[in-house]
Design an enzyme around this catalytic site. Sequence first.
Site, PDB file in Angstrom:
ATOM      1  N   LYS A   1     -56.012  94.873  28.008  1.00 53.43           N
ATOM      2  CA  LYS A   1     -55.264  95.015  26.835  1.00 53.43           C
ATOM      3  C   LYS A   1     -55.862  95.445  25.571  1.00 53.43           C
ATOM      4  CE  LYS A   1     -51.371  94.304  28.733  1.00 53.43           C
ATOM      5  NZ  LYS A   1     -50.319  95.330  28.986  1.00 53.43           N
ATOM      6  N   ASP A  33     -57.105  77.146  28.934  1.00 55.84           N
ATOM      7  CA  ASP A  33     -56.275  76.952  28.047  1.00 55.84           C
ATOM      8  C   ASP A  33     -56.642  76.316  26.774  1.00 55.84           C
ATOM      9  OD1 ASP A  33     -53.829  77.556  29.295  1.00 55.84           O
ATOM     10  OD2 ASP A  33     -53.421  75.354  29.928  1.00 55.84           O
ATOM     11  N   TYR A  64     -57.765  89.720  31.947  1.00 50.96           N
ATOM     12  CA  TYR A  64     -56.317  90.640  31.599  1.00 50.96           C
ATOM     13  C   TYR A  64     -56.244  90.840  30.056  1.00 50.96           C
ATOM     14  CZ  TYR A  64     -51.627  90.439  29.854  1.00 50.96           C
ATOM     15  OH  TYR A  64     -50.539  90.752  29.139  1.00 50.96           O
ATOM     16  N   SER A 103     -51.028  92.016  23.806  1.00 53.89           N
ATOM     17  CA  SER A 103     -50.900  90.473  24.136  1.00 53.89           C
ATOM     18  C   SER A 103     -51.869  89.782  23.148  1.00 53.89           C
ATOM     19  CB  SER A 103     -51.315  90.347  25.542  1.00 53.89           C
ATOM     20  OG  SER A 103     -51.613  88.957  25.526  1.00 53.89           O
ATOM     21  N   ARG A 134     -47.763  76.318  22.081  1.00 51.55           N
ATOM     22  CA  ARG A 134     -47.800  77.783  22.217  1.00 51.55           C
ATOM     23  C   ARG A 134     -46.741  78.242  21.299  1.00 51.55           C
ATOM     24  NH1 ARG A 134     -51.629  76.667  23.893  1.00 51.55           N
ATOM     25  NH2 ARG A 134     -52.636  77.511  25.943  1.00 51.55           N
ATOM     26  N   ALA A 167     -45.767  99.260  31.898  1.00 53.26           N
ATOM     27  CA  ALA A 167     -46.481  99.047  33.550  1.00 53.26           C
ATOM     28  C   ALA A 167     -47.767  98.382  33.381  1.00 53.26           C
ATOM     29  CB  ALA A 167     -46.327 100.451  34.238  1.00 53.26           C
ATOM     30  N   GLY A 187     -41.007  94.850  39.469  1.00 46.79           N
ATOM     31  CA  GLY A 187     -39.641  95.157  38.590  1.00 46.79           C
ATOM     32  C   GLY A 187     -38.344  95.127  39.677  1.00 46.79           C
ATOM     33  N   ILE A 224     -47.741 105.088  37.659  1.00 43.64           N
ATOM     34  CA  ILE A 224     -48.623 105.841  36.373  1.00 43.64           C
ATOM     35  C   ILE A 224     -50.016 106.315  36.996  1.00 43.64           C
ATOM     36  CG2 ILE A 224     -47.419 104.603  34.610  1.00 43.64           C
ATOM     37  CD1 ILE A 224     -49.853 102.646  34.608  1.00 43.64           C
TER      38      ILE A 224
HETATM   39  C1  WQD Z   1     -47.998  77.675  28.515  1.00 50.86           C
HETATM   40  C2  WQD Z   1     -48.446  76.244  28.473  1.00 50.86           C
HETATM   41  C3  WQD Z   1     -50.143  75.558  30.241  1.00 50.86           C
HETATM   42  C4  WQD Z   1     -47.400  76.302  33.463  1.00 50.86           C
HETATM   43  C5  WQD Z   1     -50.138  83.441  29.135  1.00 50.86           C
HETATM   44  C6  WQD Z   1     -50.963  84.448  29.197  1.00 50.86           C
HETATM   45  C7  WQD Z   1     -51.287  85.097  27.897  1.00 50.86           C
HETATM   46  C8  WQD Z   1     -49.935  85.678  27.643  1.00 50.86           C
HETATM   47  C9  WQD Z   1     -48.803  84.592  27.741  1.00 50.86           C
HETATM   48  C10 WQD Z   1     -49.197  87.887  28.152  1.00 50.86           C
HETATM   49  C11 WQD Z   1     -49.891  76.031  28.733  1.00 50.86           C
HETATM   50  C12 WQD Z   1     -48.757  74.961  30.311  1.00 50.86           C
HETATM   51  C13 WQD Z   1     -47.754  76.234  32.244  1.00 50.86           C
HETATM   52  C14 WQD Z   1     -47.179  75.126  34.250  1.00 50.86           C
HETATM   53  C15 WQD Z   1     -47.917  73.788  32.401  1.00 50.86           C
HETATM   54  N1  WQD Z   1     -49.317  86.830  28.538  1.00 50.86           N
HETATM   55  N2  WQD Z   1     -48.081  74.930  31.861  1.00 50.86           N
HETATM   56  N3  WQD Z   1     -47.387  73.897  33.718  1.00 50.86           N
HETATM   57  O1  WQD Z   1     -51.196  80.485  29.255  1.00 50.86           O
HETATM   58  O2  WQD Z   1     -50.042  80.307  27.086  1.00 50.86           O
HETATM   59  O3  WQD Z   1     -50.224  82.510  28.021  1.00 50.86           O
HETATM   60  O4  WQD Z   1     -48.657  83.786  28.909  1.00 50.86           O
HETATM   61  O5  WQD Z   1     -49.966  88.873  27.497  1.00 50.86           O
HETATM   62  O6  WQD Z   1     -52.181  86.207  28.106  1.00 50.86           O
HETATM   63  O7  WQD Z   1     -52.415  83.688  29.588  1.00 50.86           O
HETATM   64  O8  WQD Z   1     -48.565  80.767  29.113  1.00 50.86           O
HETATM   65  O9  WQD Z   1     -46.619  79.884  29.928  1.00 50.86           O
HETATM   66  O10 WQD Z   1     -48.906  79.754  31.418  1.00 50.86           O
HETATM   67  O11 WQD Z   1     -48.484  78.222  29.631  1.00 50.86           O
HETATM   68  O12 WQD Z   1     -48.296  72.893  31.841  1.00 50.86           O
HETATM   69  O13 WQD Z   1     -46.682  74.939  35.438  1.00 50.86           O
HETATM   70  O14 WQD Z   1     -47.885  75.390  29.399  1.00 50.86           O
HETATM   71  O15 WQD Z   1     -50.897  74.694  30.207  1.00 50.86           O
HETATM   72  O16 WQD Z   1     -50.296  74.947  27.943  1.00 50.86           O
HETATM   73  P1  WQD Z   1     -50.130  80.666  28.286  1.00 50.86           P
HETATM   74  P2  WQD Z   1     -48.014  79.676  30.247  1.00 50.86           P
END
Ligand code: WQD
Length: 326
Positions: free
Chosen positions: A148, A288, A144, A120, A224, A77, A40, A56
């Site tokens: 959660k 993924d 992770y 999450s 996504r 946190a 932070g 915490i």
């Molecule tokens: C998104 C897309 C990548 C980076 C993560 C956590 C999940 C949740 C949200 C919180 C995917 C692609 C990414 C890069 C890429 N977190 N990508 N090049 O994996 O969907 O989710 O964040 O709770 O738990 O796992 O998010 O932003 O990493 O990826 O091509 O440099 O972008 O492969 O398809 P993700 P992300």
Amino acid sequence: MSPKYHALVTGGAGYIGSHVVHQLVEQGHQVTVLDNLSLGRKENLPPEAKLIVGDILNDDDLAKAFRQPVDVVFHFAAWKAAGESMANPQKYGKNNICGSLNLIGACLKYGVENFVFSSSAAVYGDPQYLPVDEQHPRRPINYYGYTKLAIEENLNWFSELKGLHYAALRYFNATGYDIKGRVKGKEKNPANLSPVVMEVIAGIRKEMQVFGNDYDTPDGTCIRDYIHVNDLAIAHLMAMDYLMEKRKNLVVNLGTGKGHTVLEVIHAAEKVSGRKVNYKIVGRRPGDPPELVAGSDLAYDLLGWKAQYSDLETIFKSMLPVYLEA
Ligand code: WQD
């Protein structure tokens, strides 16, 4: 006039936490932030919020944080890099599980009945159907996500056993920055798509990688559900009001119900910034899923919440000042 509360926000100087702190202060609530400043930033906070630098896991820090009567705890946190959690689960277990249990214990000790938990979409694991609603089986595929889920389950136990009221908010892909420009701190060492794209646009990194273009999606890249952090912040305050008024627990997804491919995201950023994003297609990133999109009707039905700022244009417009003007 709606009632005003004293909120304790753990991780309130971090990315999502600080947006919620601004929203709380804007709505006239009193805010104490407990943050160890590992990720932070102090400068993310409005002057009205009181910052306690502490952890915490430390009971003395918690005693300071609860010194003044607290009506509601918002708990942000936590470590949040899914990849890192697989290599270093002990780090995630200690903070995300032990730390959260310690905080829940402090709530009981200091008589706080309302707890809003930063959960999450990672609790679901690989989607078995789309969109993913709240009834979808919870089988996390990274540690992770497991941390959660473990805390959601503990909150449920503490609710049964000790009368705690909780909201577990399952975020999909959080993105964007405060549309009023109040949060200026870039995330440290980002791995998520939108900050990586913005770092390329800002020249902080030369190019980025796109992980796979051979998925069964319209352009071959993963889909996504990107949700603006201001939309998340608004949902947190609605969840707080729900707990206070209804005295019932709440478990909801926070997403838009609409997905975008990685290339759509990159092209939207190029359009908004007027700059080209250099990227290279590389192999798939392990773990993924091809597509992850939220069923978000329940948050609407129970809270009246709907995303307002989560179109890609608004998302990248809100990120430009943070990355280009800083
Ligand atoms: C998104 C897309 C990548 C980076 C993560 C956590 C999940 C949740 C949200 C919180 C995917 C692609 C990414 C890069 C890429 N977190 N990508 N090049 O994996 O969907 O989710 O964040 O709770 O738990 O796992 O998010 O932003 O990493 O990826 O091509 O440099 O972008 O492969 O398809 P993700 P992300």
